[in-house]
Design a protein around this motif. Structure first.
Motif, short mmCIF file in Angstrom:
data_model
loop_
_atom_site.label_atom_id
_atom_site.label_comp_id
_atom_site.label_asym_id
_atom_site.label_seq_id
_atom_site.Cartn_x
_atom_site.Cartn_y
_atom_site.Cartn_z
N ILE A 4 10.76 0.25 6.80
CA ILE A 4 9.64 -0.21 7.58
C ILE A 4 9.10 0.78 6.94
CG2 ILE A 4 9.74 0.91 9.74
CD1 ILE A 4 7.57 -1.10 10.56
N THR A 5 7.57 0.53 5.82
CA THR A 5 5.99 1.17 5.94
C THR A 5 5.30 1.01 6.70
OG1 THR A 5 7.04 1.34 3.38
CG2 THR A 5 4.49 1.66 4.43
N VAL A 6 4.21 2.20 7.15
CA VAL A 6 3.07 2.02 7.96
C VAL A 6 2.34 2.42 7.44
CG1 VAL A 6 1.68 3.31 9.97
CG2 VAL A 6 4.65 2.93 9.86
N ARG A 33 7.69 5.64 5.39
CA ARG A 33 7.00 6.18 4.78
C ARG A 33 5.74 5.52 5.39
NH1 ARG A 33 5.40 5.04 -1.38
NH2 ARG A 33 4.20 6.75 -2.03
N VAL A 34 4.24 6.80 5.30
CA VAL A 34 3.53 6.46 5.83
C VAL A 34 1.88 6.43 5.31
CG1 VAL A 34 1.31 7.38 7.86
CG2 VAL A 34 3.57 7.30 8.55
N GLN A 76 2.57 0.48 -2.67
CA GLN A 76 2.72 1.26 -2.23
C GLN A 76 4.29 0.93 -1.19
OE1 GLN A 76 2.29 4.02 -4.30
NE2 GLN A 76 0.70 2.54 -5.41
N CYS A 77 4.44 -0.02 -0.77
CA CYS A 77 5.45 -0.71 0.20
C CYS A 77 6.17 -1.44 -0.40
CB CYS A 77 4.64 -1.11 1.51
SG CYS A 77 3.28 -0.65 1.84
N THR A 78 7.39 -0.28 -0.51
CA THR A 78 8.77 -0.89 -1.28
C THR A 78 10.23 -1.66 0.38
OG1 THR A 78 9.60 0.80 -0.93
CG2 THR A 78 8.60 -0.27 -2.98
#
Length: 362
Positions: A4-6, A33-34, A76-78
């Motif tokens: 999960i990415t925030v 990742r944030v 940028q979210c993978t």
């Protein structure tokens, strides 16, 4: 195992952002990742974010809305999931851990938890607190059992990234991207889920000026989504269409309900005080049980919850004014091409930017 990415969209949020980032750092399941989108802030938002060790993205100019700021970060979210958090929202330490299991069901596209107010200092915050306690412990559980939630709250929603990317990102065509996406995914046959045990604390408007701006955005956005989606909801998600139509009916009939004591006094010669007592009794009969349940469920002091009930009528009055304005503008004037409707995103809280600026976050 989910990743999960925030994404945290932020414009002039140096005061509220630290609490948000601290709450992310304290999660029992840490995000991979944030990303903080420092959307043309004129304060120290970027520096504050950098000091917390998160990735800071800076668009070349103010993007104009929260959805656009979130879309700026989306490439940028993978990870397989994306959590969108407002820069003034604090998540309970187990928020991510509690929401993640919803995505074990491959049909789930978006999920969100319960929203409560961070502060109850003013009449407006206390009124909003009562609205949240009632809505998230009465309307939302009923909608959840019917598999037809009205909205996954934009301040704390988790999205399946593949679905989000296939949709084209966070929707920018309406002023409230959370409701737009929640309805769109259900129309497409995907699931939206309410996770009651996950709690997020949102900073709500502390004064009438900013409450008016927020409520106007919410009501206009609701009517924009009605205009855009209602026909397909009736065909493809009829239970959700029922909730939408009931909400419209409530807006239309609310003035009649509020006028009931005066109508009774004028038509059947009931003393106004007695007519008002009957009206207030009916109101409390409908309001108190869900609030008692909410107090028990969230371990809140009962007297404090009940003591805030008078405050909710101040916020209800504001809601009604802007709900009717939204009906007229978005469902009458816009189809007649006499208005463009609400297109400027305004925050529901003060910051250092000009009042009419197009902003992201909040």
């Amino acid at each position: 195992m989910h990743t999960i990415t925030v994404i945290v969209p932020a414009h002039n949020e140096e005061e509220g952002l630290p609490a948000t980032l601290d709450s992310l750092a304290r999660q029992t399941v840490r995000p991979d990742r944030v990303l903080v989108v420092d959307d043309a802030s004129t304060d120290r938002t970027g520096e504050v974010a950098s000091s917390h060790g998160v990735t800071v993205l800076r668009p070349p100019h103010n993007l104009g809305s929260k959805a656009k700021a979130q879309n700026y970060a989306l490439p940028q979210c993978t990870t397989d999931l994306v959590l969108a958090v407002d820069a003034d929202t604090v998540l309970a330490p187990d928020y991510i851990e509690t929401v993640l299991p919803a995505f074990d069901d491959p049909e789930v596209s978006v999920a969100a938890g319960t929203v409560r107010t961070r502060h109850t200092r003013t009449i407006w915050e206390r009124g909003r607190s009562t609205e949240y306690l009632f809505g998230f412990h009465w309307h939302r559980p009923i909608q959840a059992r019917a598999n037809s939630p009205m909205v996954c709250s934009g301040c704390c929603s988790v999205f399946r990234r593949d679905d989000l990317m296939a949709f084209g990102g966070f929707p920018e065509r309406t002023i409230v991207e959370d409701m737009d996406y929640t309805w769109s995914q259900q129309i497409a046959g995907r699931r939206a889920v309410y996770v009651s045990d996950a709690v997020a604390l949102a900073a709500d408007p502390e004064d009438l000026t900013y409450l008016r701006k927020q409520v106007w955005r919410w009501m206009a956005g609701f009517c924009q989504n009605v205009r855009l989606h209602l026909g397909r909801l009736v065909v493809r998600k009829p239970l959700l269409a029922v909730w939408v139509l009931l909400a419209l009916l409530e807006i239309l009939t609310a003035p009649l309900w509020w006028a009931t004591p005066f109508v009774l006094a004028a038509t059947i010669h009931e003393p106004l005080a007695l007519a008002f007592a009957w009206w207030a009794g009916a109101e409390l009969l409908l309001t108190i049980p869900p609030l008692l349940y909410a107090a028990h469920r969230r371990k809140l002091p009962v007297l404090g919850v009940l003591g805030d009930i008078p405050c909710v009528y101040a916020t209800k009055a504001v809601n009604l004014v802007y709900a009717w304005k939204a009906l007229i503008v978005e469902l009458l004037l816009v189809p007649l091409r006499l208005s463009r409707g609400l297109t400027v995103y305004e925050k529901g809280r003060a910051d250092t930017a000009p009042a009419r600026a197009m902003l992201a976050g909040g």
